[in-house]
Every structure is written in structure tokens, then in C-alpha cells.
Design an enzyme around this catalytic site. Structure first.
Site, PDB file in Angstrom:
ATOM      1  N   LYS A 172       3.980   2.075  11.880  1.00 31.06           N
ATOM      2  CA  LYS A 172       4.291   3.176  11.214  1.00 31.06           C
ATOM      3  C   LYS A 172       4.168   4.203  12.174  1.00 31.06           C
ATOM      4  O   LYS A 172       4.912   5.360  12.384  1.00 31.06           O
ATOM      5  CB  LYS A 172       3.251   3.382  10.161  1.00 31.06           C
ATOM      6  N   ARG A 224       5.331 -14.464   9.545  1.00 27.25           N
ATOM      7  CA  ARG A 224       5.882 -12.981   9.324  1.00 27.25           C
ATOM      8  C   ARG A 224       7.121 -13.081  10.358  1.00 27.25           C
ATOM      9  O   ARG A 224       7.237 -13.859  11.262  1.00 27.25           O
ATOM     10  CB  ARG A 224       4.761 -12.082  10.083  1.00 27.25           C
ATOM     11  N   GLU A 226       0.993  -1.256   0.003  1.00 29.75           N
ATOM     12  CA  GLU A 226       0.003  -0.153   0.035  1.00 29.75           C
ATOM     13  C   GLU A 226       0.916   1.239   0.099  1.00 29.75           C
ATOM     14  O   GLU A 226       2.015   1.180   0.770  1.00 29.75           O
ATOM     15  CB  GLU A 226      -0.929   0.046   1.126  1.00 29.75           C
TER      16      GLU A 226
END
Ligand SMILES: *[C@@H]1O[C@H](CO)[C@@H](O)[C@H](O)[C@H]1NC(C)=O
Ligand SMILES: *[C@@H]1O[C@H](CO)[C@@H](O)[C@H](O)[C@H]1NC(C)=O
Length: 726
Positions: free
Chosen positions: A455, A445, A224
Site C-alpha cells: 500500500k 499467495r 481490513e
């Protein structure tokens, strides 16, 4: 019946203790030999265990502790000090397999203490305690670097002593050799089965993609465009690229731009750059927004088929219904009503439209909550960075991805297993729309200790000036780790070695840095530097009258790295920590020759200067101190060596933790130094080694009047001053 032992060579905790104990028995002159069978697997055939020991009496042991107990009882002459060993064996098996440095450290500390003045763990010869403690530590991936670091001197001494005995390290070799043979045999069998076709094996790690056909694989990396890539994204990007490449297929880089509130053009550019830093280009760049029309038509089709409905239930109520498995009051709206709301109100972004969302009509009671009528379209009036105000509603990720994957011809959709619950939803959408299905391949992950990937949290560090920017070497962004000195190959090897590993684990950074070191060590040119603080001038009384220069290889073992200039002079500089010398002592100046110390001038404990005589006919093999020196001439270069620490002090933050409570007080450390003239020619990004200091990456190259700034590259061994491995 006779004895047999099976060992699972790939067990998470390799059962070396039992293997070593059995090797003790097999290599003794007792008239018993226990055959050992190795499995290239995590467990032994029908058990859930890493071992299976069957005795002549017909007993079976699948627990290491029980098996060791049995062996100690049956062969007391070999595994002595049984009673005193027991506690050690038990605690070794319980505590020392842990792969978290912090948890291990306390127990190592104790063991180190215990081994002070002792050659063996108990008594005066090998006992089962040595076998168990050594075996467990040998199985622990953290131990290699811990032993090398010498942080626990007494453990290292004992550990290395035992390693020399072939019953210890020999057991380890036996296992790895047997596994290699098993693998080879399996491959030969497979090749034979495939009609003798040979595959090329480039990487040393091999992972497989089910149903992949040569030349037909299409993968995609769908970031994204809302931030910088971090090390977690890097795994997805590299795996996608790896498979596309391995199967001679294609990789599509797709910007998943379906949320105009979060996305910006500038992030698109930064992601392309970040991918370039990872050596990934992609065969094609696409945008989810290219398919807004197609997705709209497909959503309309779903409504017409009675498989989607518009819902204006308030958000909190919808959430509650979803939690408990209640149907929405709007679930049975007519197709006409749904069509009208979707194609006019929602599409136009009217007041009525904004209240609604479109939901897939799957199963409001499904045990898997991801199937409880997920939202697939939502209004958003923010202009989109590519389509402007053309659209007032946007598809949700969960609808967009299966549709676009199918349309773009993706064969294998790689995603992290956090999405596993949503896989049935993905499949439902493709089936409901009757579009080409795509195989999902999930992988675990990666998380690293003391590392935040969010973020929002990273932005906080930037805003509070804890770090310089998003490319700060302390940041887990692709830019950050590259700037710290991570190579693309190091990162790739790490990720491919992880393969599809399904566990979301908290990895030590030291593992990835150790792999990186393997890449840089054979090619990093070698130079010389000394620390400025208390640097010690050495006057070579019989040294060269005038400085002179010679050409020498930059890397002794790799001539391809090229040559450098080395200056020789009668005034040289050495590090204070190398200057602890006595008069008359013979030492070696590396790559020059021997030197005999004539006079040491001290002030207190600090050595101020040294007089010495070159003794070039001396034998460098006879000296114990080989030290680094730097000619003290005008062309030496000032440097600033910078080291960093983790930004947070806790390995893994828990649910309720506020990360702001765990900020490392100091994370940047500068050491001023002086280096040889070749350093002035380095470019930004060059990776070098200062002999006997470590690896560095040039961050700011030479500029008149300013020191060259070099970042220390972790080599997997350094431990931060706050206790974690760097
Ligand atoms: C372990 O070894 C070191 C270095 O040889 C020594 O100084 C120390 O006293 C020993 N014992 C402990 C408990 O650290
Ligand atoms: C939606 O927009 C179209 C085209 O501008 C218009 O014809 C239609 O009347 C609008 N519908 C509503 C409910 O506003």
C-alpha cells in the site's frame, strides 16, 4: 528383463527429451520397443524424479541426462552425432527449463544465432541435441507465446519444423492423451466408489476442499477496510466465493475492523465496489467490531482460566524476549491482578492500561515463535469508525479471527500460507476458549513480476504523479486491472487454475492475460482502425462514385455479437506499414476484395498516397497481403490508443532494494488513430478488437471534438520495451 519407462506427466519440468528419444526408438525399425507408463503425478512412484528408465540389464536411471546418455550409447544408429550433441543436451537440461523470461532470453538469443543457416542443432539430421533442446523448450510454458511472437525467427523456424514430425509433437500428444485417460479412469473409479453419484463439473479446473459437505460450507473473506483490493486479495475473494458456490454454501464478507488507526468508512465502500467488479456479492456482510463484546468476555474467560496475562514489558524488550525465548517478568501475575488491569485499566484506556497489553499464555519457549505468548489485545485511543469511543482497547487479528470464524459458523477458513506458522496459534485459541473448531485451508499467495502490492509503495506512485490514481491501469488493484481490460472470467479462471498451489511464485503477467484473451476473443466485436501518423490515402480509380454503407457481422464466427455498419468509398486510408507496395501488385482489402496497385507516390521512404483499381473478381486466396482499410469519409472517428508498461524495471525486488531505484522511465504510450464510425457508439468498458491490431478497452467513449480513448489489452504476447512480458 525388458525395458520400461515411467514418466511423471505432471512433473514441474516435463521430461519430454527422454519421452521423445524413446519414441524415436519405438517408431524405428530396430527390433526394440520400450513400453511407456504415465503417472498422473509430479514424480514417478518410488523416486523423487520425473522419469524412471529400467534397462534389460537391470540398470535404473532416474536422471534425464543419464538416461539420454544411455540411450545414445545403446542406439547410436538413431541418435547420431553423439559426441557433438552432449554439450547441447547438458545445457538444454540445465538452462532451458527456466520459467523466467529474462533468464531464458540470453540462452534463446544464443540458440537463435546458432540456428541461423542451420536446419538442425548439430549436423545434417536429427540428433539427440534436437531431441533435448526441443523437448525442454516444449515443456516450458513460456515457449508457446515466444514462438508465436516470432521474436526468435530462427528458433521458430526450427521448432515448428520439428513439431511437424510426429515423434516430437506426437510425444506431447501421447502424454496429454494418456493423462486424460488416467484422470477419466480415476474419476470413474471414484464415482463407482461413491455409489454412482454424479457431480456437476462446471469449471474446467477442479480443486477440492477437505471435509466439505454439500449445502454446509461457510467461507469468509475478511478484508481490513484500510485500502483498495489488489490482485492478491482477489485470489482469496475468488477462492472463497468459488467454494461457497461449488458446495451450495455461504460466503460471508467480513470487514476486519479491529484497528481504528488504519481504517476508514470510505475504504469499506470501495471494497464492496471492488468485490462487485470481481462479480462477488457475498451472502452476508459482517464486521469484526460487531463482536467486540463477545471477544471481551472471551478474553476475560481466558484470564480467569489462567491462559492470558497482562504485560507492561516495554515493546523492544518484549520483542527481544520473544526472539530468544525468555519468559516475561509479568508472566506469573495473579488472575486477580490481570483481571483488574484488563477490565479497568486497559478497558478504560488509563495511563497504566496504555502501558499494558494482553498476551495469550501459550509457550514462551516454543520452537514456533508464533506460539511465544502472542499479544491478543492492545489499547488504542483513536475513535473507531463504527463504535466511536466505546472501546479503548481492541483485539489483535490473531485473536479476533479464530474467535469470529468460530462464532459465525465458518466451516473452512482459507488463508495464504504466509500464515502457516500461525495456524497452531489459531487452533490453540479455539481450543483454549472451548469454541467450535474451524478447518484451515491454506493457499499460496500470488506475486507478479515487476509488480508492487504494498500500500505504501503504491501510494508513493500516486503522490508522485507517476500514475493518475488507485484505479490506474498500471496498478495491480482490482480497479486497475479491470480498467486495463481484465475480465472477471479471465481472473477467475486464472485463480482457480492456480488452485491451492502452495508456492509463492513470481508469475509473469502474460499468463493471466493469455487466459483473459481466451475469454474476450470469442465475443469481442471487430472494428477497423488505422494509425494517423503517415496514414496513406488510397484513391480507388474505379471505386464507388458515392460512398455507401452495408451491414456486416461484428464477429465473423459469432453472429450473436451483432452487426455493424461498414462504409465503402473511393477514398480509403491504410496504415503506412501496409503501404510497402509496388505498382501492378495485387493485394486484398479485407472484407471487400482484391485491388491492383496502379501508382505509388513516395517521398523518400515514406509512401504519400496510392492509386489503385478495385479488382473484385480477383481471388483473395491468391494474394499474400491482406490489409486493413478505412473509408475516408466524414463519419470516421478519431481515437487515441494507449499502451502501458510495468512501473518498475526489475522482475523481483530483493530485500535491500529501494524500489525508487527501479522506476521505469516511461510507462504510457499514445498512438493516434482513425477508426470506423461504429466506435462512436461504444460505451466505457466495452472490449473490442481492431482487426490486425489487437484488443482494446474503451476508457473514454465518444464525445464531440475529442478522441475516443482506448487502452490496449495485453494478450500475453507483447514484450515491454524494457524486456519483460506484459
Ligand atoms: C535469424 O533469422 C532472421 C530472420 O529470418 C535473420 O534476419 C537473422 O539474420 C537470423 N540470424 C540471427 C542470428 O538472428
Ligand atoms: C473505569 O471506568 C469505570 C466506569 O466508568 C469506573 O467505574 C472505574 O472506576 C474506572 N477504573 C479506573 C481504574 O479508572
Amino acid at each position: 528383463m525388458s525395458f520400461s519407462l515411467s514418466i511423471a506427466g505432471k512433473a514441474q519440468n516435463v521430461p519430454y527429451p527422454v519421452l521423445i528419444a524413446v519414441n524415436f526408438i519405438n517408431s524405428s525399425d530396430i527390433d526394440v520397443s520400450i513400453p511407456i507408463d504415465f503417472a498422473d503425478d509430479k514424480t514417478v512412484d518410488d523416486t523423487k524424479s520425473s522419469i524412471k528408465l529400467v534397462t534389460p540389464g537391470g540398470e535404473t536411471f532416474v536422471d534425464q541426462l543419464d538416461a539420454l546418455d544411455y540411450l545414445a550409447q545403446t542406439f547410436p544408429q538413431l541418435l547420431t552425432e553423439k559426441s557433438k550433441s552432449q554439450e547441447w543436451v547438458k545445457s538444454a537440461l540445465e538452462k532451458l527449463y527456466v520459467k523466467n523470461f529474462k533468464d531464458l532470453a540470453t540462452d534463446l538469443e544464443k540458440l537463435d544465432h546458432h540456428l541461423n543457416f542451420r536446419s538442425f542443432v548439430v549436423g545434417y539430421q536429427y540428433s539427440l541435441a534436437d531431441v533435448a533442446v526441443w523437448g525442454v523448450l516444449r515443456a516450458n510454458a513460456l515457449m508457446g507465446s515466444i514462438i508465436k511472437s516470432g521474436a526468435y525467427a530462427n528458433i521458430s523456424r526450427w521448432y515448428n519444423l520439428l513439431a511437424e514430425d510426429k515423434r516430437f509433437e506426437g510425444s506431447v500428444e501421447l502424454l496429454s492423451k494418456s493423462l486424460a485417460e488416467l484422470k477419466k479412469a480415476a474419476k470413474t473409479a471414484k464415482t463407482a466408489a461413491a455409489g454412482g453419484k454424479k457431480e456437476s463439473h462446471k469449471a474446467s479446473f477442479e480443486i477440492d476442499l477437505p471435509g466439505a459437505e454439500m449445502g454446509k460450507v461457510v467461507t469468509r473473506f475478511p478484508p481490513e477496510p484500510s485500502g483498495y483490493l489488489h490482485i492478491g486479495h482477489a485470489k482469496a475473494a475468488i477462492l472463497n466465493e468459488y467454494f461457497a458456490h461449488k458446495f451450495n454454501g455461504k460466503l460471508i464478507i467480513r470487514f476486519d475492523d479491529t484497528n481504528p488507526t488504519k481504517e476508514k468508512v470510505e475504504f469499506q465502500d470501495s471494497i464492496i465496489e471492488d468485490l462487485k467488479l470481481l462479480g462477488i456479492k457475498g451472502d452476508k456482510i459482517t464486521y469484526s467490531s460487531d463482536y467486540f463484546d463477545v471477544m471481551y468476555d472471551l478474553a476475560v474467560k481466558l484470564i480467569k482460566d489462567g491462559k492470558a496475562y497482562c504485560d507492561d514489558t516495554p515493546v523492544h524488550k518484549m520483542r527481544e524476549e520473544r526472539m530468544v525465548g525468555d519468559a516475561s517478568a509479568r508472566r506469573d501475575r495473579s488472575v486477580e491482578e490481570n483481571l483488574k488491569i484488563f477490565t479497568e485499566e486497559m478497558k478504560n484506556g488509563t495511563e497504566e492500561g496504555l502501558k499494558n497489553c494482553l498476551r495469550a499464555k501459550i509457550d514462551y519457549k516454543a520452537p514456533n515463535k508464533a506460539l511465544r505468548d502472542p499479544t491478543i489485545y492492545r489499547c488504542n485511543l483513536t475513535p473507531h469508525h463504527r463504535t466511536g469511543t466505546a472501546w479503548k482497547m481492541y483485539p489483535i487479528y490473531d485473536f479476533c479471527v479464530p474467535v469470529v470464524d468460530s462464532i459465525e459458523g465458518i466451516t473452512h477458513a482459507l488463508r495464504t500460507n504466509e500464515y502457516r506458522d500461525r495456524n497452531p496459534q489459531y487452533e490453540w485459541i479455539q481450543k483454549a476458549l472451548d469454541i467450535r473448531p474451524v478447518t484451515i485451508w491454506d493457499f499460496g499467495r500470488v506475486n507478479f513480476v515487476r509488480t508492487l502490492l504494498s500500500k505504501r509503495k503504491l501510494q508513493w506512485f500516486v503522490d508522485k504523479h507517476y500514475v493518475s490514481n488507485w484505479d490506474d491501469p498500471r496498478f495491480p488493484t482490482v480497479r486497475g486491472v479491470r480498467r486495463r481490460g481484465m475480465t472477471v472470467e479471465g481472473l477467475r479462471n486464472f485463480i482457480i487454475s492456480q488452485g491451492p498451489s502452495r508456492n509463492i511464485i513470481n508469475l509473469e503477467w502474460s499468463i493471466i492475460w493469455a487466459l483473459n484473451k481466451k475469454i474476450i476473443d470469442p465475443v469481442a466485436p471487430r472494428f477497423t482502425a488505422v494509425n494517423s501518423e503517415n496514414v496513406v490515402p488510397v484513391k480507388l480509380l474505379n471505386g464507388p462514385k458515392e460512398p455507401y454503407t452495408e451491414t456486416k457481422p461484428k464477429h465473423k464466427k459469432n453472429p450473436e455479437v451483432g452487426n455493424k455498419e461498414v462504409v465503402y468509398a473511393d477514398q480509403v486510408l491504410i496504415d503506412q506499414e501496409d503501404a510497402d507496395l509496388v505498382e501492378g501488385e495485387e493485394i486484398t482489402f479485407m472484407d471487400w476484395g482484391n485491388v491492383i496497385v496502379a501508382k505509388v507516390h513516395k517521398e523518400g521512404d515514406v509512401v504519400k498516397s496510392i492509386d489503385a483499381n478495385l479488382h473484385l473478381e480477383g481471388d483473395f486466396r491468391k494474394t499474400t497481403k491482406k490489409i486493413t482499410w478505412l473509408a475516408d469519409t466524414k463519419d470516421k472517428v478519431e481515437i487515441d490508443m494507449v499502451d502501458f508498461d510495468h512501473l518498475i524495471t526489475k522482475d523481483k525486488l530483493d530485500e535491500g532494494d529501494n524500489f525508487e531505484d527501479f522506476i521505469t522511465p516511461e510507462t504510457e504510450f499514445h498512438t493516434k488513430g482513425l477508426a470506423d464510425l461504429n466506435i462512436a457508439k461504444l460505451k466505457e468498458g466495452d472490449i473490442i478488437q481492431f482487426e490486425r491490431k489487437g484488443y482494446y478497452r474503451v476508457d473514454q467513449p465518444y464525445e464531440q471534438g475529442k478522441p475516443v480513448v482506448l487502452f490496449t489489452i495485453p494478450d500475453g504476447k507483447a514484450v515491454s520495451r524494457y524486456g519483460a512480458k506484459k
